[in-house]
Every structure is written in C-alpha cells, then in structure tokens.
Design a protein around this motif. Structure first.
Motif: not given
Length: 289
Positions: A208-229
C-alpha cells in the motif's frame, strides 16, 4: 498582319467534313521566301486535334463542375457551422437552466423538509413526555415521516450532485489519502446497518501507498457503487471491495453476488435515471451509478 510581316502563324479551326461532321484542326501557315528575300508562297500544314479539343472541353467541364460543387459544399459547411454553433449555444443555455433549476429545487426542498423535521421531533418529544397510552399512536406516524424525510433528503443530494456533474461545476481538490482510513470510513457507513446482517469485506492486494485524490469525490463514488452492491443482492453473500496496488495506479473493484445488469442494457449504465428491467421490484431512482 502576320502575312505582311512574313511571319509564321498557327490557328485552331473548327471545320466540317463532307458528311457534315465537325472536327478541329491545328493549321500552321509558313511563308516561303526566295533568294531575293521576296515572298514566293506559303506552306500549309494541318493536324487533326479533335480528340485534344474534346479532352480540353471535358477537363474544363469537370473543373467547372468541381468549382460548383466546392461552392455548394462550402455553403453547406458554413450553414452547418452556423447550425452547430446555434445548437451548442442552445445546449449551453439548457445546461445552465437545468443546473439553475436543480440547484434551486434542491435548496427549496430543504426548507420545508427542515420544518417537517423539526415538527416531527417536537411530536416525538411530546409523546415521550406523555405517559398516557394514547401517545403511542403518534410514534409510528412520526417514524414514517422521519424515514421519508431521510429518503427525500438523499434524493435531493443525488440530484444536486448530478446537476453539478452535468454542468461541469464539480471541483477536484486532490490531497494525499490513507486508504486504511478510507476502509474504516466505508466499514462504519455500511456495516451494522444491513437488515440481513451482511458486512462489506475489504481487502488490500500489494504494497500500500498513499493515493493522491479528492476524498469527497472518491468517497461519494465508492459509496454509490457499494450501496447498490448491497441493495441488489439482499440475502446473498457479502459484497467485497478489493483495492489493488500497482506500480503506477490503484484499482478499486467492487463485487457483489446479486441480480446483475442484463448485458444488452449495460450501454445505458451511465445514463441518469436509467434502471434495468430486472429491478422493477426494487425501489430506486436511477441517480446512483
């Protein structure tokens, strides 16, 4: 004039044969000069150039036709460009109007929802302080109101995000992220709230290593997909999230064991408000990924 100056002349003449057929000749007239530099006569030589003239005429006609077609094509391109610019302008105006509507509607809905929420909490407070048996009949309607408020608020949030996405107003603010913290946040969001007791299984593959990304957008995207899952696999195996660390990228893979999406309808997957034919009995609005 050429004769007077005793010069050679060349002419192209259109003539007719005995049968009345037209033909072209190249006539060359050469003056003949004697020893005393006096004109003694002329020598005439002619060549049949009918084929040459026909080819020239055909070439000229082709050039004229090509010039006409180029002008017509240029005119059509100019008209098409004007129509395209007008269409883009209308689309831009429509997009701005849609964005304005979505934003206004979302915020306007929040005001009555806040009032309903506060009054619902007041009803709950009153029923909790009321020792009479009659107070129980208020608790169930109050619970229903709170549940529907939560659903409506969620819908407004999704509409607001969709409006920002379609209008290009989403701002990307990347920062270094620790994905171990992200895993903890996702577990808190989804574990312990599923009616069938399922949990999200998260596993890491690679160093593992740190990811350079927007935390809000990443969390929103993953939450949507996982919610549907979770939503479309009730009663089946736990959905899982695999985070694969590669040298130059990080891959997020969400897998569930639910009903899936029909293959022929996957082309519509990213269209807003689209829902597949096999989810008719499952509540949803098609705003989530």
């Amino acid at each position: 004039m050429a004769m007077e100056k005793q010069e050679k002349i060349s002419l192209e003449l259109l003539q007719k044969s005995k049968k009345g057929e037209e033909y072209w000749v190249d006539l060359n007239v050469q003056p003949i000069i004697n020893n005393t530099d006096e004109l003694s006569g002329f020598m005439l030589v002619q060549f049949d150039i009918t084929d040459k003239k026909k080819n020239q005429e055909q070439l000229s006609q082709l050039n004229n036709n090509l010039e006409v077609k180029v002008k017509e094509r240029t005119k059509k391109l100019i008209e098409s460009e004007k129509k395209l610019k007008l269409s883009l302008l209308k689309e831009k105006e429509l997009g701005e109007l849609k964005t304005s509507f979505v934003s206004t509607a979302s915020h306007q809905f929040r005001t009555p929802l806040t009032v309903i929420q506060s009054n619902t909490e007041l009803i709950e407070l009153m029923t909790n302080n009321d020792e009479k048996q009659e107070s129980k009949k208020y608790r169930k309607p109050a619970a229903r109101i709170k549940k529907q408020i939560a659903k409506m608020t969620e819908l407004m949030d999704e509409v607001l995000v969709l409006g920002k996405l379609t209008s290009g107003n989403v701002h990307y603010n990347p920062i270094p992220l620790d994905l171990l913290v992200l895993r903890t946040e996702l577990s808190k969001e989804f574990n312990g709230i599923q009616k069938d007791g399922r949990v999200l299984e998260v596993k890491f593959i690679g160093d593992s290593y740190p990811l350079h990304a927007d935390p809000k957008l990443l969390m929103h995207s993953l939450s949507n997909i996982i919610s549907n899952a979770f939503k479309y696999s009730v009663g089946r195996k736990n959905p899982d999230l695999t985070i694969l660390f590669k040298p130059n990228k990080i891959v997020f893979r969400v897998r569930d064991y639910g009903i899936g999406i029909p293959e022929e309808q996957r082309v519509h997957l990213f269209q807003p408000f689209f829902r597949a034919d096999n989810v008719i009995d499952i509540k949803g609005h098609g705003l989530r990924a």
